[in-house]
Design an enzyme around this catalytic site. Sequence first.
Site, PDB file in Angstrom:
ATOM      1  N   ASN A   1       0.963  -1.226  -0.009  1.00  0.00           N
ATOM      2  CA  ASN A   1       0.067  -0.088   0.088  1.00  0.00           C
ATOM      3  C   ASN A   1       0.900   1.276   0.001  1.00  0.00           C
ATOM      4  O   ASN A   1       1.536   1.430   0.950  1.00  0.00           O
ATOM      5  CB  ASN A   1      -0.923   0.049   1.165  1.00  0.00           C
TER       6      ASN A   1
ATOM      7  N   LYS B   1       3.921   0.738   2.844  1.00  0.00           N
ATOM      8  CA  LYS B   1       3.342  -0.240   3.881  1.00  0.00           C
ATOM      9  C   LYS B   1       3.334  -1.443   3.275  1.00  0.00           C
ATOM     10  O   LYS B   1       2.963  -1.797   2.205  1.00  0.00           O
ATOM     11  CB  LYS B   1       1.796   0.185   4.231  1.00  0.00           C
TER      12      LYS B   1
ATOM     13  N   ARG C   1      -2.750  -2.401  -3.199  1.00  0.00           N
ATOM     14  CA  ARG C   1      -3.959  -1.550  -3.002  1.00  0.00           C
ATOM     15  C   ARG C   1      -4.032  -0.366  -3.832  1.00  0.00           C
ATOM     16  O   ARG C   1      -3.183   0.453  -3.996  1.00  0.00           O
ATOM     17  CB  ARG C   1      -4.045  -0.908  -1.441  1.00  0.00           C
TER      18      ARG C   1
ATOM     19  N   HIS D   1     -13.180   2.697   0.402  1.00  0.00           N
ATOM     20  CA  HIS D   1     -12.904   1.793   1.456  1.00  0.00           C
ATOM     21  C   HIS D   1     -13.695   0.445   1.206  1.00  0.00           C
ATOM     22  O   HIS D   1     -14.160  -0.187   2.352  1.00  0.00           O
ATOM     23  CB  HIS D   1     -13.674   2.225   2.830  1.00  0.00           C
TER      24      HIS D   1
ATOM     25  N   LEU E   1     -15.066   3.912  10.384  1.00  0.00           N
ATOM     26  CA  LEU E   1     -14.820   5.259  11.106  1.00  0.00           C
ATOM     27  C   LEU E   1     -13.247   5.302  11.423  1.00  0.00           C
ATOM     28  O   LEU E   1     -12.864   4.970  12.478  1.00  0.00           O
ATOM     29  CB  LEU E   1     -15.515   5.427  12.303  1.00  0.00           C
ATOM     30  N   GLY E   2     -12.453   5.890  10.681  1.00  0.00           N
ATOM     31  CA  GLY E   2     -11.012   6.072  10.806  1.00  0.00           C
ATOM     32  C   GLY E   2     -10.522   7.352  10.613  1.00  0.00           C
ATOM     33  O   GLY E   2     -11.557   8.428  10.613  1.00  0.00           O
TER      34      GLY E   2
ATOM     35  N   ARG F   1     -10.249  15.866   6.138  1.00  0.00           N
ATOM     36  CA  ARG F   1     -11.192  16.174   4.863  1.00  0.00           C
ATOM     37  C   ARG F   1     -12.639  16.648   5.308  1.00  0.00           C
ATOM     38  O   ARG F   1     -13.095  16.251   6.365  1.00  0.00           O
ATOM     39  CB  ARG F   1     -11.437  14.917   4.263  1.00  0.00           C
TER      40      ARG F   1
ATOM     41  N   ASP G   1      -6.794  13.995  15.208  1.00  0.00           N
ATOM     42  CA  ASP G   1      -6.726  12.723  15.652  1.00  0.00           C
ATOM     43  C   ASP G   1      -7.805  12.598  17.015  1.00  0.00           C
ATOM     44  O   ASP G   1      -8.115  13.566  17.845  1.00  0.00           O
ATOM     45  CB  ASP G   1      -5.562  12.254  16.595  1.00  0.00           C
TER      46      ASP G   1
ATOM     47  N   ARG H   1      -8.413  10.727  19.447  1.00  0.00           N
ATOM     48  CA  ARG H   1      -8.188  10.488  20.757  1.00  0.00           C
ATOM     49  C   ARG H   1      -7.864  12.011  21.415  1.00  0.00           C
ATOM     50  O   ARG H   1      -8.115  12.243  22.421  1.00  0.00           O
ATOM     51  CB  ARG H   1      -6.620   9.711  20.816  1.00  0.00           C
TER      52      ARG H   1
ATOM     53  N   GLU I   1     -13.568   0.999  15.754  1.00  0.00           N
ATOM     54  CA  GLU I   1     -13.156  -0.289  16.900  1.00  0.00           C
ATOM     55  C   GLU I   1     -12.969   0.055  18.182  1.00  0.00           C
ATOM     56  O   GLU I   1     -13.264  -0.642  19.028  1.00  0.00           O
ATOM     57  CB  GLU I   1     -12.139  -1.169  16.066  1.00  0.00           C
TER      58      GLU I   1
ATOM     59  N   GLU J   1      -8.350  -5.307   5.970  1.00  0.00           N
ATOM     60  CA  GLU J   1      -8.301  -4.850   4.398  1.00  0.00           C
ATOM     61  C   GLU J   1      -7.264  -5.595   3.552  1.00  0.00           C
ATOM     62  O   GLU J   1      -7.162  -5.993   2.584  1.00  0.00           O
ATOM     63  CB  GLU J   1      -8.224  -3.376   4.132  1.00  0.00           C
TER      64      GLU J   1
END
Length: 407
Positions: free
Chosen positions: A7, A14, A91, A180, A209-210, A241, A283, A285, A334, A386
């Site tokens: 990817n 990756k 990918r 996705h 949801l990432g 975005r 992010d 978090r 998740e 994925e």
Amino acid sequence: MLVLVINCGSSSVKYNLIETEQESEVCRGIVERIGAVTSIIKHEPANDTKTKLTKFVANHSDALQEIMNYLLDESNEFIKSPDDIKAVGHRVVHGGEMFKDSVLIDDVVKDAIEQAFDLAPLHNPPNLKGIQAAEERLPNIPHVAVFDTAFHHSLPPHAYLYGIPNRLYRRHKIRRYGFHGTSHYYVSRQFYKLTDIPKNDTKVITCHLGNGASIAAIRGGDSVDTSMGFTPLSGMVMGTRSGDLDPSILFYIIEKEELQLNSLHSMLNRHSGLLGLSGYASDMRDLISEANNGDRRCQQAIDVFCYNIKKYVGSYMATLNGCDAILFTAGIGENSAYIRAKGLENLEGIGIELDKERNENVKPGEITKISTDSSSTEIYVVPTNEELVIAIDAAKIASASNQSPWV
Ligand code: AMP
């Protein structure tokens, strides 16, 4: 079969080495900051200690060589020769209208990926670079392209056409494509393994949801609508975005801020979404932690994100005429009980009831039911994979087998 999944981003590669029969990962890693003074190389073997080193890596081809050197290193024992890898799965983000399925890569496929550069300028050029680099380093094995858009090819025209002159669709293929796809496909198939409902009768809503986020409505195994559109910029508010906007806003911004088109592009893709709304972070978090410290704009950014979830879920409940299950996946889906709860709060009226305790006790990496027993729609957290979808598709095409591992 041992498959290498690649990817590529503009400055990163990756990889995942996957044993497809056992559906298990042997090793994964990333080469980041390619072309910078110090690139970062990380490897994470499934059964060994992680390694991280920094060195100069000039380009994607050198990054691939770094990865191969690590996999071939005798002390690691992943592979003895490059021939042990039987296929490479790439990918590719945008397949345009041409690719409804994964394909064996040849010159025609590479040309078509290049023709879709305009449709995904941030993704398709590095994806093609990765293919070329991998072909150079692994010339004797099949390379397969797996497209993010392919799963959404089942969208009906009333879901994929925009309200603009039809000739623009015919001439330039301006339509909703959706992204996705491998993730929406994977998590829906995980649900089919759990349920007694025959696949053709199932109706599910998948929430990926990432950092990038999209929601899809899936009927009988086929995607029938999804929130991302012509490009991965639209739909939900995302990390950086913007998601959906009234198109008039763009003319207005150009005039008021005297922006060039490329600055507008960059603003909408890199400086908007949760980052733009909060003025603090993309992010989730960080946003949750700052909102807990009382930051109003961080809380507003979270509220917009969660309201987006509710709007798409509600809208797809109508598309599907009710649904059997809502599936949450990817980094936020998740891991954040708070976002799941807030995204689905006060939906009891349409048969969606989250169980507070189940929601807060999801174990990382496990499929978990989080709805109450009386909820007419079940709700699950389903970890996505994925790379496994890409590996299995690549293996299938490389071995010319028709066998699909999932229903
Ligand atoms: P992904 O793009 O799928 O890797 O997801 C990245 C997003 O997941 C980032 O916004 C992370 O902050 C978010 N994320 C990961 N873990 C958590 C968590 N425990 N709570 C909230 N958000 C999380």
